[in-house]
Design an enzyme around this catalytic site. Structure first.
Site, PDB file in Angstrom:
ATOM      1  N   MET A 210      13.317  -4.007  -7.593  1.00  0.00           N
ATOM      2  CA  MET A 210      12.590  -4.607  -8.721  1.00  0.00           C
ATOM      3  C   MET A 210      13.370  -4.421 -10.019  1.00  0.00           C
ATOM      4  O   MET A 210      12.771  -4.178 -11.074  1.00  0.00           O
ATOM      5  CB  MET A 210      11.187  -3.985  -8.851  1.00  0.00           C
ATOM      6  CG  MET A 210      10.310  -4.235  -7.650  1.00  0.00           C
ATOM      7  SD  MET A 210       8.724  -3.394  -7.754  1.00  0.00           S
ATOM      8  CE  MET A 210       9.189  -1.759  -7.249  1.00  0.00           C
TER       9      MET A 210
ATOM     10  N   ASP B  51       1.026 -11.204   1.771  1.00  0.00           N
ATOM     11  CA  ASP B  51       1.736 -11.098   0.494  1.00  0.00           C
ATOM     12  C   ASP B  51       2.766 -12.209   0.358  1.00  0.00           C
ATOM     13  O   ASP B  51       2.999 -12.972   1.284  1.00  0.00           O
ATOM     14  CB  ASP B  51       2.463  -9.753   0.424  1.00  0.00           C
ATOM     15  CG  ASP B  51       1.619  -8.686  -0.248  1.00  0.00           C
ATOM     16  OD1 ASP B  51       0.605  -9.044  -0.861  1.00  0.00           O
ATOM     17  OD2 ASP B  51       1.991  -7.514  -0.158  1.00  0.00           O
TER      18      ASP B  51
ATOM     19  N   LYS C 260       1.269 -12.161  -4.888  1.00  0.00           N
ATOM     20  CA  LYS C 260       1.377 -11.847  -6.313  1.00  0.00           C
ATOM     21  C   LYS C 260       2.697 -12.424  -6.798  1.00  0.00           C
ATOM     22  O   LYS C 260       3.740 -11.846  -6.579  1.00  0.00           O
ATOM     23  CB  LYS C 260       1.350 -10.340  -6.528  1.00  0.00           C
ATOM     24  CG  LYS C 260       0.037  -9.712  -6.174  1.00  0.00           C
ATOM     25  CD  LYS C 260       0.149  -8.207  -6.310  1.00  0.00           C
ATOM     26  CE  LYS C 260      -1.096  -7.578  -5.723  1.00  0.00           C
ATOM     27  NZ  LYS C 260      -0.895  -6.180  -5.379  1.00  0.00           N
TER      28      LYS C 260
END
Ligand SMILES: C[S@@+](CC[C@H](N)C(=O)[O-])C[C@H]1O[C@@H](n2cnc3c(N)ncnc32)[C@H](O)[C@@H]1O
Length: 260
Positions: free
Chosen positions: A182, A45, A67
């Site tokens: 986030m 990742d 991502k």
């Protein structure tokens, strides 16, 4: 680097989800390091400690499925397909993920996909940024005499959005330290929702960006002004926001940037 060719009649490989911790390679577990060192194929990742890939075998195949927000990405179905394809070819596969695979990490989905395909899979937990990033900035999430609970919440879907399932007013009344992940870009709306829910605008808050990395940056303010302070300081993802009395503490943390 390429993975070895499957041999006829070879056993299927095992998929191991490895939690990579918040970014400093020194925070990968010993079990995680051993799995990386033994893997035939590693799917990585974006937020993993890149230095930990030095533990991989020279002939291991390393596939970057990072991502990047707003940029290049490999969708989850494609990642699941790659895990299954490589394991079916007889390769032991490590899925190397930031933090802990089960904390906003889609690790559960990957284990289910492997199980559905008849692939043996397991998880090696990681040090989650939810706890470790505040810690390295000197902020404990609980502190005797101050707070006895903490809540980890995603700020990805902002308060008031039709897809939001978080009861921000309930969190405002919870008496727990709030850890928002986030949530840099939605921090303004989150702070407003918490104040509307009854949380004191003077509640201490801290945003910790790039935690455990040499670029680690901490911004402290009260709840009413934390979003503006973070924006003024140019803070961007990845960042964890801590809201509660503990955010005013500044205890000894960790020197960042350990070598593997
Ligand atoms: C998709 S979630 C993955 C969380 C991960 N599974 C964990 O347990 O840490 C990504 C979020 O984790 C947080 N994060 C991850 N690494 C971080 C770091 N080094 N510093 C600050 N926040 C970090 C940020 O809130 C980021 O938006």
């Amino acid at each position: 680097m390429t993975s070895r060719e499957p041999r006829v009649g070879e056993r299927m490989g095992v998929v191991t989800l490895v939690g990579g911790g918040p970014g400093d390679a020194g925070l990968v577990t010993v079990a995680g390091r051993d799995a990386i060192a033994a893997a035939d194929v590693i799917l990585t990742d974006r937020l993993v400690p890149r230095a930990a890939l030095a533990w991989a075998r020279p002939d291991a195949e390393i596939i970057d499925v990072a991502k990047v927000p707003g940029g290049r990405s490999t969708d989850q179905a494609e990642i699941n397909r790659l895990l299954i394809e490589h394991a079916k070819a007889g390769n032991d596969v490590v899925r190397f993920k930031g933090g802990d695979p089960f904390v906003f990490g889609r690790g559960g989905e990957e284990l289910v996909a492997c199980a559905d395909a008849g692939i043996e899979a397991r998880v090696i937990p990681g040090v989650s940024s939810a706890i470790a990033v505040p810690a390295v900035a000197g902020i404990p999430l609980t502190h005797r005499g101050l707070v006895q609970a903490f809540t980890v919440v995603s700020g990805h879907v902002p308060p008031g959005h039709p897809d939001s399932t978080v009861d921000w007013a309930a969190l405002a009344r919870s008496g727990s330290t709030l850890v928002v992940m986030m949530g840099v870009r939605t921090l303004d709306a989150i702070a407003d929702a918490l104040v509307d829910g009854g949380l004191d605008p003077a509640t201490p808050a801290a945003v910790v960006a790039d935690g455990t990395l040499p670029s680690q940056h901490v911004v402290r303010a009260d709840l009413a002004t934390i979003a503006a302070a973070a924006s003024e300081a140019g803070v961007g993802p990845p960042a964890v926001t801590v809201i509660g009395d503990v955010a005013a503490l500044d205890l000894p943390g960790l020197d960042s940037g350990h070598d593997p």
